[in-house]
Design a protein around this motif. Structure first.
Motif, PDB file in Angstrom:
ATOM      1  N   ASP A   1       0.850  -1.194   0.000  1.00 48.42           N
ATOM      2  CA  ASP A   1       0.000   0.000   0.000  1.00 48.42           C
ATOM      3  C   ASP A   1       0.885   1.243   0.000  1.00 48.42           C
TER       4      ASP A   1
ATOM      5  N   ASP B   1       0.273   3.996   1.626  1.00 42.06           N
ATOM      6  CA  ASP B   1       0.046   4.859   2.789  1.00 42.06           C
ATOM      7  C   ASP B   1       1.001   4.552   3.939  1.00 42.06           C
TER       8      ASP B   1
ATOM      9  N   GLN C   1       1.338   1.929   5.667  1.00 45.04           N
ATOM     10  CA  GLN C   1       0.883   1.017   6.743  1.00 45.04           C
ATOM     11  C   GLN C   1       1.705  -0.267   6.706  1.00 45.04           C
TER      12      GLN C   1
ATOM     13  N   ARG D   1       1.384  -3.859  11.786  1.00 45.22           N
ATOM     14  CA  ARG D   1       0.854  -2.896  10.818  1.00 45.22           C
ATOM     15  C   ARG D   1       0.873  -1.516  11.455  1.00 45.22           C
TER      16      ARG D   1
ATOM     17  N   ARG E   1      -1.582   4.799   9.372  1.00 47.82           N
ATOM     18  CA  ARG E   1      -1.382   5.530   8.123  1.00 47.82           C
ATOM     19  C   ARG E   1      -0.427   6.692   8.321  1.00 47.82           C
TER      20      ARG E   1
HETATM   21 MG    MG Z   1      -4.200   1.679   4.536  1.00 47.58          MG
END
Ligand code: MG
Ligand code: UDP
Length: 336
Positions: free
Chosen positions: A105, A107, A109, A208, A211
């Motif tokens: 991703d 962002d 994460q 994780r 963001r």
């Molecule tokens: Mg995300």
């Protein structure tokens, strides 16, 4: 296979990094900085970064074009509108050329710094190294609980071994991607499709992160749609639930018949409004529910039968024009 063009461009870089971007203008410069550092460390100069703008309404495409000017490793694709995470990812996967492919991703994460550990695990003879979440910082309790529940229910329903707590963050080999690119379906649940392909797949545990900027693009409705895509894409168990429900209600009704006929025969039949209303409500909602389930499958069948392309690309932007034309040719050759 590993030919070098006159301009010095390898047709098969060692690594492709593919990231979908939707309204990520605030994340992209930092993503590019961290991802490039990790890629340089892991693959020297032999990598490309494929960034797909999924019809963003902010300045994401302008930021991507700016990054292309700075960095010859980047290939930026602009989709003609917002097609959603899974199709944007698919566009990037169909355009990339690497021997190994990192799906991530944009962002932040998923930490780019895990790349060396993923490559090491791939080099142990595996074809897929998927990130499995140990914990999810910065996400609401609702999202954590619903995600945990979803993966557990999904694993019960489907025959394919789709690992729990796993997103699309993973490193895969070219032979896995070639199989994935052969799958024409529109309602894509990419992580499930990759599990379906098989070969040797191993997890890599990670935390994780929150963001880097902005907000999730998966509000409740989109999450539900995604969940239904996942279930219907891999299982017909809900259709069987309809049959079992029908059977159970049928047996119940048959037993009820003895009672009703008995009451009639003994002259005890009452003008029972409550029981009739309850039975009607149960049967009515069961019928609507099963019709709805049928509809979900029928709707998907209908959409697939149109055989439309999965997405439309409006622009390809990269420093190396020959890479752009190679990508366009590769995309045109794919069975859409
Ligand atoms: Mg995300
Ligand atoms: N994304 C996309 N199209 C969309 C929604 C999301 O390309 O319609 C991208 C987004 O930019 C991000 C990734 O898909 O890189 C995951 O989305 P998001 O972070 O919103 O989902 P979450 O991590 O909250 O599940």
């Amino acid at each position: 296979m590993d030919s070098i063009s006159p301009q010095g461009l390898k047709s098969r870089p060692y690594l492709s990094i593919v990231a979908p971007c939707y309204n990520e203008q605030a994340c992209l410069p930092e993503f590019h900085r961290r991802m490039s550092a990790a890629a340089h460390a892991a693959a020297n100069d032999d990598f490309e970064i494929v960034l797909v703008n999924d019809g963003s309404s902010d300045g994401t495409w302008a930021v991507l074009r700016g990054l292309v000017q700075q960095d010859p490793h980047i290939l930026a694709l602009n989709l003609s509108r917002n097609y959603g995470h899974q199709l944007a990812l698919t566009a990037g996967l169909q355009a990339c050329r690497g021997e190994n492919i990192l799906i991530i991703d944009s962002d932040l994460q998923d930490p780019p710094e895990l790349l060396p550990a993923m490559i090491a695990a791939l080099n142990e003879g595996n074809d897929v190294v998927y990130g499995q979440r140990r914990q999810r910082d910065g996400e609401s309790t609702f999202k954590r609980v619903s995600a945990a529940l979803f993966y557990r229910v999904l694993r019960k329903l489907v025959e394919v071994n789709i690992p729990a707590d796993t997103g699309d963050f993973r490193l895969i080999t070219r032979r896995v991607l070639d199989e994935l690119n052969r799958m024409p379906e529109h309602h894509r649940f990419v992580r499930g499709l990759i599990s379906w392909i098989g070969f040797r797949q191993v997890p890599l545990l990670y935390d994780r992160e929150p963001r880097f900027a902005g907000e999730t693009h998966y509000p409740l409705m989109k999450m539900l749609r995604f969940a239904v895509d996942a279930v219907t894409g891999f299982s017909v168990v809900p259709l069987r639930i309809a049959s079992f429900l029908g059977l159970a209600l049928g047996i119940g009704s048959f037993l009820m018949l003895f009672y009703t006929l008995g009451s009639w025969a003994t002259g005890e039949a009452l003008s029972g409004w409550t029981s009739i209303a309850t039975i009607m409500l149960i049967i009515g909602s069961a019928q609507l529910m099963t019709l709805g389930m049928l509809g979900e499958y029928l709707g998907r069948l209908y959409m697939e039968s149109k055989r439309r392309p999965l997405f439309v690309i409006s622009d390809v932007c990269c420093q190396r024009t020959e890479a752009g034309s190679m990508v366009s040719a590769a995309l045109a050759a794919l069975p859409h």
